[in-house]
Scaffold this motif. Structure first.
Motif, PDB file in Angstrom:
ATOM      1  N   LEU A   1      -6.913  -6.005  -6.141  1.00  0.00           N
ATOM      2  CA  LEU A   1      -5.826  -5.203  -5.583  1.00  0.00           C
ATOM      3  C   LEU A   1      -5.825  -3.797  -6.171  1.00  0.00           C
TER       4      LEU A   1
ATOM      5  N   VAL B   1      -4.019  -9.074   0.349  1.00  0.00           N
ATOM      6  CA  VAL B   1      -5.320  -8.626  -0.130  1.00  0.00           C
ATOM      7  C   VAL B   1      -6.235  -8.214   1.025  1.00  0.00           C
TER       8      VAL B   1
ATOM      9  N   ALA C   1       2.343  -9.688  -3.500  1.00  0.00           N
ATOM     10  CA  ALA C   1       1.297 -10.580  -3.983  1.00  0.00           C
ATOM     11  C   ALA C   1       1.847 -11.455  -5.102  1.00  0.00           C
TER      12      ALA C   1
ATOM     13  N   LEU D   1      -0.748 -14.190  -0.075  1.00  0.00           N
ATOM     14  CA  LEU D   1      -1.740 -13.505  -0.912  1.00  0.00           C
ATOM     15  C   LEU D   1      -2.893 -12.978  -0.064  1.00  0.00           C
TER      16      LEU D   1
ATOM     17  N   SER E   1       2.636  -3.933  -2.221  1.00  0.00           N
ATOM     18  CA  SER E   1       1.578  -4.937  -2.153  1.00  0.00           C
ATOM     19  C   SER E   1       1.582  -5.796  -3.408  1.00  0.00           C
TER      20      SER E   1
END
Lengths: 263, 294, 321
Positions: free
Chosen positions: B85, C305, B98, C301, B94
């Protein structure tokens, strides 16, 4: 000429550092005034204070006879004082046309109540706005890019877009933050012509931060020099050029001055 | 009554403080608000339970194993998730999302592995130390002593060692630190390792203090820990320590009858959130943080 | 495996996907168009559902008056949350919204006299009497079922919920195409630039937050009617994360990506019940519930990503940053 903008003993500090330390000068109506000085002189901070992004710790800022140093940015913009940003803040993920259409004051379609209660007025306003946006796109030569995302434009084109967007608002005073930075030589000439024409034809007043001294000498009739938060000299280009304090300020920080300004 | 509340507050507060430092270190360096931190704490608590319960190890060995395992987990996650990332220059949103996805995965994996039933360490819940008017259970005593030691160690590490100074310098200004020749990749690994160790320790201590815990108890701890981090000025390790202690004390003392009759104890968690909100509104840079230079 | 073939089960999944569509549409408005990191969306759903149920049971209001009031209460909740917090940095705002949703849940859990406490809406009425708030709704649903000639209550609910969802999606789409929506997007892009063009960014963000909260309130109403009973645990933060996943799955900044995300989510969520093959068959059915959430987490996730613009999003227009 009367003063359109008065900066009176403005102070702004960050954590004990006085970025702007009692700066004072005036911008005459219908003039092009340049604000120069080495990096860290406090020019951008002062700009932010004038535009309402920062609130000065002390002093007054008067625009068209009205105190603006306590007003939020959007109110100042509505009063006719509009800024551009150093790194042309084109809204990259919106189209060029949408960027221009945003620049409108009092659009009934921008309010939920207006959309509901005055749909016809909102549509009419939008139509007029689109027409004007097309005109300005023609003016700055971006008509071919109207439906492109603003993020796809070159640095110079973004500056033109930024200028056109500001003009949509029909401002009385425009603050330009380094309009020439990152602009190709060809576009520089074009940009300068635009600014001169706008002042001549529409009577718009400009206050410009710029490092390109050639441009400053050509365009501005008044130059204000800042160093360490203060105004160290002001006057017409010729007198400022010969001023010893100015020479010292620039020589003293010449090494720093060569570097591009941080954002 | 009052002194008992102060002691209880210090016990809870020291757990928050340790966890808050772990969150804060990683935030300072990676700008990551790690939503999975509570579940990392639960992971540490469960590994320690495995050693202490089924494997009959002493509490000390169990706690060390929990800490080591959590640190390894943190390092592994850095390689598998956070590094890619970072390489993509992922921003705050993000990273935060995540970490939410990761929290879900971790929590459910723990439930899958350990089952939903509550576990407890082998400490005697009836053994109580009495000091004046204050009563402390064995678990609380272990927790507060360990936490105090850990806080001193962490504070000394940050203040006195080169590695600690590097971490603080990076939290202050990343680009400057990189320019100054700091090995950013190494410092990042170090931050994750320490953050993991602290998560494991905080998890074990929380398990001790609460006496019994389920594999999903991390989430309930997470929000007060976030509150402590924000209270201390996000990214400041010392601030996080102080914020954790202050929050633990505030939660307990809010129930004191001398304070406007006291808040109903069921609202203790709400006290933390209200304090968080107040702190943000009054001092957006955190109670102990410095104003940011624009 | 027999449930896999049953229409009833998939009707139920469809109803839930419709409710999630409305919930996630609110989030799309707040985040996808205004850039607000709201992680407390479920709180507004709770406010809508509880307001309606309390007014019906305790005050004896008609459902048709109580329901809009529930939606209004959710919107007011958005204003109350936004007024002090919208000026905060986005990371602080995110944390505060989670805290807000937990405060709402704690209050619902502990104010027994108002909400029935942890026992849920059954305890809304007098002691020893199971309270019901959906009498009028059930009647309405029956009439609709007869009128539409549908086989089951769930099938009727499916139609009603999706009609409502489509109407709301269409309205959101229409309003976001107006100059108002344009200003909202500009604020998402760059608040300072928008302000320098004369836009009051705070006012727009507040409107987006309140409208999104009102949509969550509508979702709360349908949730309450579908399940005819609820308790504070139904409004755990997990539901907010589901809504986030739906928005991310579908794609940011696109209204009609939301139902796509919700349906895909519904399939993942419900479909994972039927993972009868290895390695899933190694686990007992209660353990598969955990597996299901692990899969949800892994999908979040993977999206962050690998595909930050979602299934339908345009990379040039809105990606997760």
């Amino acid at each position: 000429m009367t003063a359109l903008l008065e900066i009176q003993q403005v102070v702004k500090s960050f954590g004990g550092v006085r970025a702007v330390d009692g700066a004072a000068f005036e911008v005459a109506a219908g003039s092009i005034t340049a604000l120069i000085g080495p990096n860290g002189a406090g020019k951008s901070t002062l700009f932010n204070c004038v535009a309402g992004s920062l609130r000065p710790d002390a002093g007054r800022i008067v625009f068209a006879g009205r105190r603006i140093d306590r007003l939020p940015t959007h109110r100042i913009a509505r009063a006719g004082l509009v800024r551009t940003f150093q790194s042309a803040r084109a809204l990259a993920r919106m189209t060029v046309l949408d960027n221009l259409l945003l620049a409108s004051i009092g659009h009934p379609g921008e309010r939920l109540s207006g959309l509901l209660l005055r749909p016809r007025a909102a549509r009419a306003h939008e139509r007029a706005l689109r027409e004007r946006a097309r005109e300005l796109l023609d003016l700055v030569g971006l008509q071919a890019h109207a439906d492109a995302y603003a993020g796809t434009l070159s640095g110079g084109q973004r500056k033109l877009l930024d200028l056109a967007r500001v003009l949509m608002l029909e401002p009385t005073l425009v603050l330009l933050d380094e309009p020439m930075a990152g602009v190709s030589p060809r576009l520089r000439v074009e940009l300068l012509d635009h600014i001169l024409a706008l002042r001549r034809e529409r009577g718009i007043t400009f206050l410009i931060i710029e490092h390109d001294l050639d441009f400053v000498m050509q365009a501005a009739e008044k130059i204000v020099v800042m160093n360490e938060g203060r105004v160290i000299a002001q006057g017409d280009p010729a007198s400022v050029q010969g001023d010893q304090a100015v020479v010292d300020a620039y020589l003293g920080t010449a090494a720093v001055h060569e570097q591009p300004a941080p954002a | 009554m009052f002194s008992q509340l102060v002691v209880n507050g210090l016990v809870t507060g020291s757990v928050y403080a340790i966890a808050a430092v772990g969150v804060s270190l990683v935030y300072g360096i990676l700008r990551l608000v790690n939503f999975a931190y509570g579940d990392m704490m639960a992971f540490g608590a469960l590994v320690a339970y495995g050693c202490n319960g089924p494997l009959h190890q002493s509490m000390v060995v169990a706690a060390l194993a929990g800490m080591a395992a959590t640190a390894l987990l943190a390092l592994a996650l850095d390689v598998a998730l956070w590094k890619p990332l970072r390489a993509r220059r992922a921003g705050f949103m993000s990273l935060f999302l995540a970490s939410i996805g990761l929290a879900l995965v971790l929590r459910q994996a723990l439930l899958l592995a350990a089952g939903p039933q509550p576990e407890a360490y082998r400490v005697d819940p009836y053994r109580v130390f009495v000091i004046g008017s204050v009563r402390l259970s064995e678990a609380q005593t272990i927790a507060v002593a360990t936490a105090a030691a850990a806080i001193v160690v962490v504070a000394l590490f940050l203040a006195r060692t080169t590695a600690g100074r590097v971490l603080r310098a990076m939290a202050d200004d990343r680009t400057l630190a990189a320019v100054a020749g700091i090995d950013v990749a190494r410092a990042t690994r170090l931050a994750w390792a320490i953050s993991g160790l602290l998560a494991g320790l905080a998890g074990v201590l929380a398990g001790l203090v609460e006496y019994s815990f389920t594999p999903d108890f991390g989430f309930q701890l997470l929000l007060p820990v976030f509150a402590a981090v924000v209270l201390g000025g996000i990214g400041s390790a010392y601030g996080a320590l102080a914020g954790g202690l202050a929050l633990g004390l505030a939660e307990e003392l809010s129930t004191w009858s001398g304070f406007a009759g006291g808040v109903d104890p069921v609202y203790k968690p709400v006290v933390a959130f209200v304090l968080l909100a107040l702190a943000l509104l009054l001092r957006p840079q955190g109670l102990f943080g410095r104003a940011r230079v624009a | 495996m027999s449930t896999l073939a049953s229409a009833g089960f998939w009707e139920f999944v469809g109803v839930v996907a419709g409710i999630y569509t409305i919930l996630a549409l609110g989030l799309q408005l707040q985040f996808g168009f205004a850039g607000l990191l709201n992680f407390g969306q479920v709180a507004f759903m709770a406010i809508g559902a509880y307001t309606m149920a309390i007014l019906v049971v305790k005050e004896g209001w008609s459902t048709w008056l109580a329901a809009p009031l529930g939606v209004a209460a959710a919107a007011v909740g958005g204003l109350v949350l936004g007024l002090p917090t919208l000026r905060l940095r986005s990371d602080y705002f995110a944390i505060v919204t989670i805290a807000f949703s937990e405060i709402v849940r704690y209050v619902a859990m502990n104010e027994d006299a108002l909400t029935g406490g942890s026992q849920g809406t059954i305890a809304l009425g007098p002691v020893g009497q199971a309270a019901q708030y959906n009498g009028q709704w059930a009647q309405f649903q029956h009439r609709m079922q007869a009128w539409l000639g549908l086989p089951s209550a769930d099938a009727t609910m499916l139609v009603i919920v999706w009609l409502a969802a489509l109407a709301l999606l269409a309205s959101a789409w229409a309003v976001l195409r107006t100059p108002w929506g344009r200003v909202l997007r500009s604020i998402r892009e760059d608040e300072d630039a928008a302000a320098s063009l004369g836009k009051n960014a705070f006012a727009y963000k507040l409107q987006a937050l309140a409208l999104g909260a009102a949509l969550a309130g509508v979702a709360g109403l349908f949730y309450a009617w579908q399940f005819s009973y609820f308790s504070p645990d139904d409004f755990a933060p997990l539901l907010t994360f589901f809504a986030w996943m739906i928005v991310l799955l579908g794609g940011l900044g696109r209204v009609f990506a939301v139902p796509v995300g919700a349906v895909v989510f519904g399939f993942i969520f419900a479909g994972t019940r039927f993972l009868g093959f290895a390695p899933f068959s190694w686990f007992a059915s209660d353990q598969r519930a955990y597996l299901r959430l692990i899969i949800i987490g892994l999908v979040i996730l993977a999206l962050v990503v690998l595909r930050p613009q979602g299934l339908l999003g345009k990379r040039e227009e809105m990606v997760l940053e």
